[in-house]
Design an enzyme around this catalytic site. Structure first.
Site, short mmCIF file in Angstrom:
data_model
loop_
_atom_site.label_atom_id
_atom_site.label_comp_id
_atom_site.label_asym_id
_atom_site.label_seq_id
_atom_site.Cartn_x
_atom_site.Cartn_y
_atom_site.Cartn_z
N LEU A 15 127.12 131.43 82.66
CA LEU A 15 126.09 132.85 82.44
C LEU A 15 126.60 133.83 83.46
O LEU A 15 125.96 134.80 83.21
CB LEU A 15 125.07 131.49 83.53
CG LEU A 15 124.06 132.05 84.27
CD1 LEU A 15 122.94 132.60 83.12
CD2 LEU A 15 123.07 131.26 84.55
N SER A 108 127.26 129.55 96.63
CA SER A 108 126.59 128.77 95.80
C SER A 108 125.41 128.82 97.07
O SER A 108 125.84 128.16 98.36
CB SER A 108 126.32 127.67 95.25
OG SER A 108 124.96 127.02 95.30
N SER A 109 124.00 128.62 96.91
CA SER A 109 123.19 129.33 98.14
C SER A 109 122.89 127.91 98.50
O SER A 109 122.30 126.98 99.71
CB SER A 109 121.52 129.15 97.95
OG SER A 109 121.60 128.65 97.12
N CYS A 110 124.01 126.36 97.99
CA CYS A 110 123.81 125.24 98.32
C CYS A 110 124.37 124.67 99.51
O CYS A 110 123.82 123.11 99.63
CB CYS A 110 123.21 124.15 96.80
SG CYS A 110 125.12 124.27 96.24
N TYR A 137 129.01 118.92 94.96
CA TYR A 137 129.09 120.81 94.36
C TYR A 137 128.95 121.46 95.49
O TYR A 137 129.64 122.31 95.52
CB TYR A 137 127.69 120.58 93.39
CG TYR A 137 128.18 121.82 93.23
CD1 TYR A 137 128.60 122.47 91.91
CD2 TYR A 137 126.91 123.31 93.66
CE1 TYR A 137 128.75 123.69 91.45
CE2 TYR A 137 127.46 124.74 93.10
CZ TYR A 137 127.73 125.01 92.42
OH TYR A 137 127.88 126.02 91.65
N LYS A 141 131.99 123.74 97.08
CA LYS A 141 131.90 125.45 97.55
C LYS A 141 132.68 125.98 98.42
O LYS A 141 133.08 127.19 98.49
CB LYS A 141 130.95 125.51 96.90
CG LYS A 141 130.41 125.78 95.50
CD LYS A 141 131.40 127.05 94.81
CE LYS A 141 130.99 126.19 92.95
NZ LYS A 141 132.06 127.83 92.05
N HIS A 180 119.51 123.98 85.29
CA HIS A 180 118.24 123.98 86.24
C HIS A 180 116.81 124.39 85.64
O HIS A 180 116.76 124.25 85.08
CB HIS A 180 118.71 125.18 86.99
CG HIS A 180 119.97 125.75 87.67
ND1 HIS A 180 121.01 125.54 87.39
CD2 HIS A 180 120.43 124.44 88.91
CE1 HIS A 180 121.72 125.09 88.27
NE2 HIS A 180 121.79 124.70 89.40
N TRP A 203 108.97 118.20 87.01
CA TRP A 203 109.77 117.58 87.48
C TRP A 203 109.72 117.21 88.92
O TRP A 203 109.16 118.52 89.30
CB TRP A 203 111.00 116.93 87.47
CG TRP A 203 111.50 116.59 86.15
CD1 TRP A 203 111.43 116.18 85.09
CD2 TRP A 203 113.55 117.18 85.43
NE1 TRP A 203 112.25 115.97 84.33
CE2 TRP A 203 112.90 116.87 85.00
CE3 TRP A 203 114.34 116.88 86.56
CZ2 TRP A 203 114.35 116.81 83.70
CZ3 TRP A 203 116.12 117.17 85.93
CH2 TRP A 203 115.54 116.75 84.44
P1 GDP Z 1 118.42 122.98 92.95
O1 GDP Z 1 117.81 123.61 92.86
O2 GDP Z 1 119.98 122.41 93.15
O3 GDP Z 1 117.23 121.77 93.24
O4 GDP Z 1 118.22 122.83 91.17
P2 GDP Z 1 117.28 122.58 90.17
O5 GDP Z 1 116.70 123.69 89.30
O6 GDP Z 1 117.70 121.70 88.82
O7 GDP Z 1 115.81 122.14 90.49
C1 GDP Z 1 115.26 122.59 90.80
C2 GDP Z 1 113.30 121.71 91.77
O8 GDP Z 1 112.97 122.16 90.14
C3 GDP Z 1 113.83 120.40 91.69
O9 GDP Z 1 112.90 120.24 92.87
C4 GDP Z 1 112.98 120.06 90.29
O10 GDP Z 1 113.11 118.94 89.89
C5 GDP Z 1 112.73 120.71 90.03
N1 GDP Z 1 112.09 120.87 88.24
C6 GDP Z 1 110.76 120.65 88.06
N2 GDP Z 1 110.83 120.89 86.65
C7 GDP Z 1 112.23 120.60 86.01
C8 GDP Z 1 112.84 120.23 85.03
O11 GDP Z 1 112.76 120.48 83.76
N3 GDP Z 1 114.14 120.30 85.01
C9 GDP Z 1 115.13 120.58 86.58
N4 GDP Z 1 116.23 120.65 86.36
N5 GDP Z 1 114.06 120.67 87.40
C10 GDP Z 1 113.01 120.69 87.51
#
Ligand code: GDP
Length: 314
Positions: A15, A108-110, A137, A141, A180, A203
Site C-alpha cells: 500500500l 506506525s501510530s501504534c 508489531y 516498529k 484493516h 467487529w
Molecule cells: P487497529 O487500528 O490496529 O485496531 O486495526 P483495525 O483497522 O484492524 O481495527 C480498527 C477497529 O475497527 C477495531 O476496533 C476493530 O474491531 C474495528 N473493526 C470493525 N469491523 C472490522 C473489520 O471488519 N475488520 C477489521 N480489521 N476491523 C474491524
C-alpha cells in the site's frame, strides 16, 4: 534528491510503497530501484547486503513491512515481530555499509502507549504500556525508530522516521481476515449490496475512534520530508481528526450505496480506544493533507470495484 538520484523503494508493491513509487514517478524521478521479492528477500541478510553492495542506492524509502489488521496481529504475533525486525536490521545495516545518503523509515501510530493523552504527540513514545493486540508489531516498529536514531548518532547515517496514522487507499489489502477496518468495510458493504443482504456485521462495539489518512497524502508527506527534514526526532503524519468506527461504517455504507442494517459483534476486539495523532510538528514544517475522508473512500471504492481489490503482495 534530484531527478536522476538513485532511489530504492523497499516494499514497492505494498500500500505505502506503491503510493511512494507513484508519487516519485509523477514528480519525474526516473532512477528508481524496485526489485521483486524473489530478487531481494528483505528478511535474508545476505540477499539484502548483496543488493546494496551491487546497486548502491543513494536514497531509501523503507516501506517494506509485515502489516495487518487487529485479527492478523493477534493470530500471527511471532511473524509480525520477527519479519519486521529482520527487514529493519538488514536494511539499516546494509544502507549504512553501502553509504546511503538518506533513509526514510516508516513507523506506525501504534508505537504510542495505549492510554497516552490524545492527540498523540511525538514525545509520548516510550512513556507507557502498549496496546496488547499489536504489541509485537509496535515493538518492532519502535526498534526501527531507535535504530534510525542510533545509526544517525554512531555512523552519521541520515535516517529519519515518520509515523503514519491508519492508512487506506488503492493497493490496500481487502482480505477480511487480515485487513484493516476501512477496506474490510468497503468489501463487506459492497458484497452485501450485490448479494441483496440486509445485514452487515462490524467487529467490536463501534465506539473506538481512529484517524484515517489517504496513502497518496502519506506518500506526498514522505517525499516532502525526505527532501526537507533531517533530524532524529520522529514526525507524525495524519489528518488531525478522527471518527468512531460506527461513523466510519455509516460513511462507507453511504458511499457504497448499502442501505441495510449495520450490527456490531462485541465478541471481536475493539483494540485501543482512540488513536489520533498530533500533527503540529509536520504542520510547522509546512505540509498538510489534501484528501478528505469521503473523497478518499469514494476513490478507493472505485479502485476496488475496477480491480476487484487485486494487488501485489506486500
Ligand atoms: P487497529 O487500528 O490496529 O485496531 O486495526 P483495525 O483497522 O484492524 O481495527 C480498527 C477497529 O475497527 C477495531 O476496533 C476493530 O474491531 C474495528 N473493526 C470493525 N469491523 C472490522 C473489520 O471488519 N475488520 C477489521 N480489521 N476491523 C474491524
Amino acid at each position: 534528491m534530484d531527478k536522476s538520484s538513485l532511489i530504492y523503494v523497499a516494499g514497492h508493491r505494498g500500500l505505502v510503497g506503491s503510493a511512494i513509487l507513484r508519487r516519485l514517478q509523477s514528480a519525474g524521478f526516473e532512477n528508481l530501484l524496485t526489485p521483486s521479492r524473489t530478487e531481494v528477500d528483505l528478511t535474508d541478510q545476505y540477499a539484502v547486503e548483496g543488493f546494496f553492495d551491487c546497486e548502491r542506492p543513494e536514497y531509501v524509502f523503507l516501506a517494506a513491512a509485515k502489516v495487518g489488521g487487529i485479527l492478523a496481529n493477534s493470530t500471527y504475533p511471532a511473524d509480525f515481530i520477527l519479519q519486521n525486525l529482520q527487514v529493519e536490521t538488514n536494511v539499516f545495516d546494509s544502507a549504512r555499509r553501502a553509504g546511503v545518503k538518506k533513509l526514510l523509515f516508516l513507523g506506525s501510530s501504534c508505537i504510542y502507549p495505549k492510554l497516552a493523552l490524545q492527540p498523540l504527540k511525538e514525545e509520548y513514545l516510550l512513556t507507557g504500556p502498549l496496546e496488547p493486540t499489536n504489541e509485537p508489531y509496535a515493538v518492532a516498529k519502535i526498534a526501527g525508530i531507535v535504530m534510525a536514531q542510533s545509526f544517525r548518532r554512531q555512523y552519521g547515517l541520515d535516517a529519519i522516521s515518520i509515523m503514519p496514522t491508519n492508512l487506506y487507499g488503492p493497493g490496500d489489502n481487502f482480505d477480511l481476515e487480515t485487513s484493516h477496518v476501512l477496506p474490510a468495510l468497503i468489501r463487506k458493504f459492497h458484497e452485501a449490496k450485490l448479494a441483496g443482504e440486509w445485514r452487515v456485521t462490524v467487529w467490536g462495539t463501534g465506539t473506538p475512534r481512529r484517524e484515517f489518512l489517504h496513502v497518496d497524502d502519506l506518500a506526498d508527506a514522505a517525499v516532502f520530508l525526505m527532501e526537507r527534514y533531517s533530524s532524529e526526532k520522529i514526525v507524525n503524519v495524519g489528518v488531525g481528526e478522527d471518527v468512531s468506527i460506527g461513523e466510519l461504517a455509516a460513511l462507507i455504507a453511504d458511499v457504497v450505496g448499502y442501505e441495510g442494517e449495520i450490527v456490531y459483534d462485541p465478541s471481536k476486539p475493539d483494540g485501543t480506544p482512540r488513536k489520533l495523532l498530533d500533527i503540529t510538528r509536520l504542520a510547522r514544517l509546512g505540509w498538510e493533507p489534501k484528501i478528505g475522508l469521503r473523497e478518499g473512500i469514494e476513490q478507493t471504492y472505485r479502485w476496488y470495484v475496477e480491480t476487484g481489490g487485486m494487488r501485489g503482495d506486500d
